[in-house]
Design a protein around this motif. Sequence first.
Motif, PDB file in Angstrom:
ATOM      1  N   PRO A  68     -60.688   2.862 -73.648  1.00 62.13           N
ATOM      2  CA  PRO A  68     -61.644   3.966 -73.498  1.00 62.13           C
ATOM      3  C   PRO A  68     -61.267   4.999 -72.442  1.00 62.13           C
ATOM      4  N   TRP A  69     -60.800   4.577 -71.283  1.00 66.18           N
ATOM      5  CA  TRP A  69     -60.500   5.579 -70.254  1.00 66.18           C
ATOM      6  C   TRP A  69     -59.316   6.443 -70.662  1.00 66.18           C
ATOM      7  N   LEU A  70     -58.312   5.843 -71.314  1.00 63.99           N
ATOM      8  CA  LEU A  70     -57.161   6.627 -71.749  1.00 63.99           C
ATOM      9  C   LEU A  70     -57.546   7.566 -72.886  1.00 63.99           C
ATOM     10  N   ASP A  71     -58.356   7.087 -73.811  1.00 60.39           N
ATOM     11  CA  ASP A  71     -58.828   7.958 -74.893  1.00 60.39           C
ATOM     12  C   ASP A  71     -59.591   9.148 -74.330  1.00 60.39           C
ATOM     13  N   ARG A  72     -60.442   8.918 -73.341  1.00 60.02           N
ATOM     14  CA  ARG A  72     -61.213  10.005 -72.726  1.00 60.02           C
ATOM     15  C   ARG A  72     -60.292  10.998 -72.018  1.00 60.02           C
ATOM     16  N   LEU A  73     -59.301  10.467 -71.323  1.00 59.59           N
ATOM     17  CA  LEU A  73     -58.333  11.323 -70.641  1.00 59.59           C
ATOM     18  C   LEU A  73     -57.606  12.204 -71.646  1.00 59.59           C
ATOM     19  N   LEU A  74     -57.128  11.613 -72.720  1.00 60.08           N
ATOM     20  CA  LEU A  74     -56.357  12.377 -73.699  1.00 60.08           C
ATOM     21  C   LEU A  74     -57.214  13.406 -74.428  1.00 60.08           C
ATOM     22  N   MET A  75     -58.430  13.033 -74.773  1.00 58.32           N
ATOM     23  CA  MET A  75     -59.306  13.979 -75.465  1.00 58.32           C
ATOM     24  C   MET A  75     -59.578  15.209 -74.590  1.00 58.32           C
ATOM     25  N   ALA A  76     -59.743  15.006 -73.304  1.00 57.52           N
ATOM     26  CA  ALA A  76     -60.058  16.113 -72.395  1.00 57.52           C
ATOM     27  C   ALA A  76     -58.832  16.976 -72.076  1.00 57.52           C
ATOM     28  N   ASN A  77     -57.633  16.428 -72.264  1.00 56.82           N
ATOM     29  CA  ASN A  77     -56.423  17.112 -71.786  1.00 56.82           C
ATOM     30  C   ASN A  77     -55.354  17.292 -72.857  1.00 56.82           C
ATOM     31  N   TRP A  78     -55.723  17.135 -74.118  1.00 55.40           N
ATOM     32  CA  TRP A  78     -54.738  17.112 -75.191  1.00 55.40           C
ATOM     33  C   TRP A  78     -53.865  18.363 -75.224  1.00 55.40           C
ATOM     34  N   ARG A  79     -54.441  19.537 -75.135  1.00 55.05           N
ATOM     35  CA  ARG A  79     -53.667  20.779 -75.276  1.00 55.05           C
ATOM     36  C   ARG A  79     -53.045  21.274 -73.971  1.00 55.05           C
ATOM     37  N   ASP A  80     -53.790  21.224 -72.896  1.00 57.79           N
ATOM     38  CA  ASP A  80     -53.339  21.849 -71.658  1.00 57.79           C
ATOM     39  C   ASP A  80     -52.745  20.880 -70.652  1.00 57.79           C
ATOM     40  N   GLY A  81     -52.854  19.581 -70.918  1.00 58.54           N
ATOM     41  CA  GLY A  81     -52.341  18.584 -69.993  1.00 58.54           C
ATOM     42  C   GLY A  81     -53.298  18.343 -68.848  1.00 58.54           C
ATOM     43  N   GLY A  82     -53.099  17.244 -68.187  1.00 56.06           N
ATOM     44  CA  GLY A  82     -53.920  16.892 -67.041  1.00 56.06           C
ATOM     45  C   GLY A  82     -53.821  15.412 -66.767  1.00 56.06           C
ATOM     46  N   ALA A  83     -54.365  15.013 -65.643  1.00 57.23           N
ATOM     47  CA  ALA A  83     -54.284  13.613 -65.216  1.00 57.23           C
ATOM     48  C   ALA A  83     -55.615  13.186 -64.629  1.00 57.23           C
ATOM     49  N   ASP A  84     -55.871  11.880 -64.700  1.00 58.73           N
ATOM     50  CA  ASP A  84     -57.065  11.335 -64.062  1.00 58.73           C
ATOM     51  C   ASP A  84     -56.856   9.845 -63.852  1.00 58.73           C
ATOM     52  N   ALA A  85     -57.757   9.271 -63.075  1.00 62.01           N
ATOM     53  CA  ALA A  85     -57.727   7.843 -62.779  1.00 62.01           C
ATOM     54  C   ALA A  85     -58.808   7.146 -63.603  1.00 62.01           C
ATOM     55  N   SER A  86     -58.536   5.914 -63.978  1.00 56.89           N
ATOM     56  CA  SER A  86     -59.447   5.181 -64.859  1.00 56.89           C
ATOM     57  C   SER A  86     -60.845   5.068 -64.285  1.00 56.89           C
ATOM     58  N   HIS A  87     -60.957   4.838 -62.989  1.00 58.77           N
ATOM     59  CA  HIS A  87     -62.289   4.644 -62.404  1.00 58.77           C
ATOM     60  C   HIS A  87     -63.138   5.914 -62.407  1.00 58.77           C
ATOM     61  N   HIS A  88     -62.511   7.075 -62.633  1.00 59.59           N
ATOM     62  CA  HIS A  88     -63.274   8.315 -62.794  1.00 59.59           C
ATOM     63  C   HIS A  88     -63.831   8.449 -64.208  1.00 59.59           C
ATOM     64  N   LEU A  89     -63.235   7.723 -65.143  1.00 54.57           N
ATOM     65  CA  LEU A  89     -63.552   7.892 -66.559  1.00 54.57           C
ATOM     66  C   LEU A  89     -64.373   6.758 -67.163  1.00 54.57           C
ATOM     67  N   ILE A  90     -64.397   5.602 -66.488  1.00 56.01           N
ATOM     68  CA  ILE A  90     -65.121   4.448 -67.012  1.00 56.01           C
ATOM     69  C   ILE A  90     -65.506   3.538 -65.843  1.00 56.01           C
ATOM     70  N   SER A  91     -66.685   2.993 -65.893  1.00 56.53           N
ATOM     71  CA  SER A  91     -67.101   2.059 -64.841  1.00 56.53           C
ATOM     72  C   SER A  91     -66.415   0.709 -65.057  1.00 56.53           C
ATOM     73  N   ASP A  92     -66.322  -0.069 -63.999  1.00 66.59           N
ATOM     74  CA  ASP A  92     -65.733  -1.409 -64.126  1.00 66.59           C
ATOM     75  C   ASP A  92     -66.496  -2.246 -65.137  1.00 66.59           C
ATOM     76  N   SER A  93     -67.819  -2.178 -65.119  1.00 67.12           N
ATOM     77  CA  SER A  93     -68.600  -3.002 -66.049  1.00 67.12           C
ATOM     78  C   SER A  93     -68.378  -2.564 -67.493  1.00 67.12           C
ATOM     79  N   GLU A  94     -68.287  -1.260 -67.731  1.00 69.69           N
ATOM     80  CA  GLU A  94     -68.007  -0.797 -69.100  1.00 69.69           C
ATOM     81  C   GLU A  94     -66.604  -1.216 -69.521  1.00 69.69           C
ATOM     82  N   LEU A  95     -65.624  -1.081 -68.636  1.00 71.17           N
ATOM     83  CA  LEU A  95     -64.261  -1.489 -68.960  1.00 71.17           C
ATOM     84  C   LEU A  95     -64.214  -2.971 -69.324  1.00 71.17           C
TER      85      LEU A  95
END
Length: 171
Positions: A73-100
Amino acid sequence: MYQESTLIDLVKLIYDAAADSARWPAFLGRYQEILAARNIALGYTSPDLSQSLFLATGVDMSDMERYHRYPCPWLDRLLMANWRDGGADASHHLISDSELRSTDCFNEFLGPRQFHYGMGAAIPATQEGPAVLVILRENHKGPYSDEDLHFLRTLLPHMSSAFNATSTCPR
């Protein structure tokens, strides 16, 4: 934490890989060492899907094939948000530990291999889509810091340039 010499070292390795794609493992290994990561994976597929570059450190390649069976889920969210222009993020910004921990990705792949926290990037490589960089480490090392993320974002334009160099991208 990151010295200018560390940045210069990694940028040199990126441009070495631009000249010869067989040199990407040297970059990945050095970056893995700097981050104290357990795994770094780099993937790129040419626009016509005829060729791809997939490299990983710190994990068996058959494990990476298993990883792709479980959407992360966190990688899918990262890619969806940055598919065209690129970008980076950390997993804990995109998904909570409990959700992961409630995902198949964690229960079937990440958890059994002691992977937990990640950081990733969509790297502009072609008009059709990015190259993908995924970095994973153990729970006890904690999430990647804002400084780690800033450093990765500093590397992205260089990685994009390397992938856009005709000698790097399989075509």
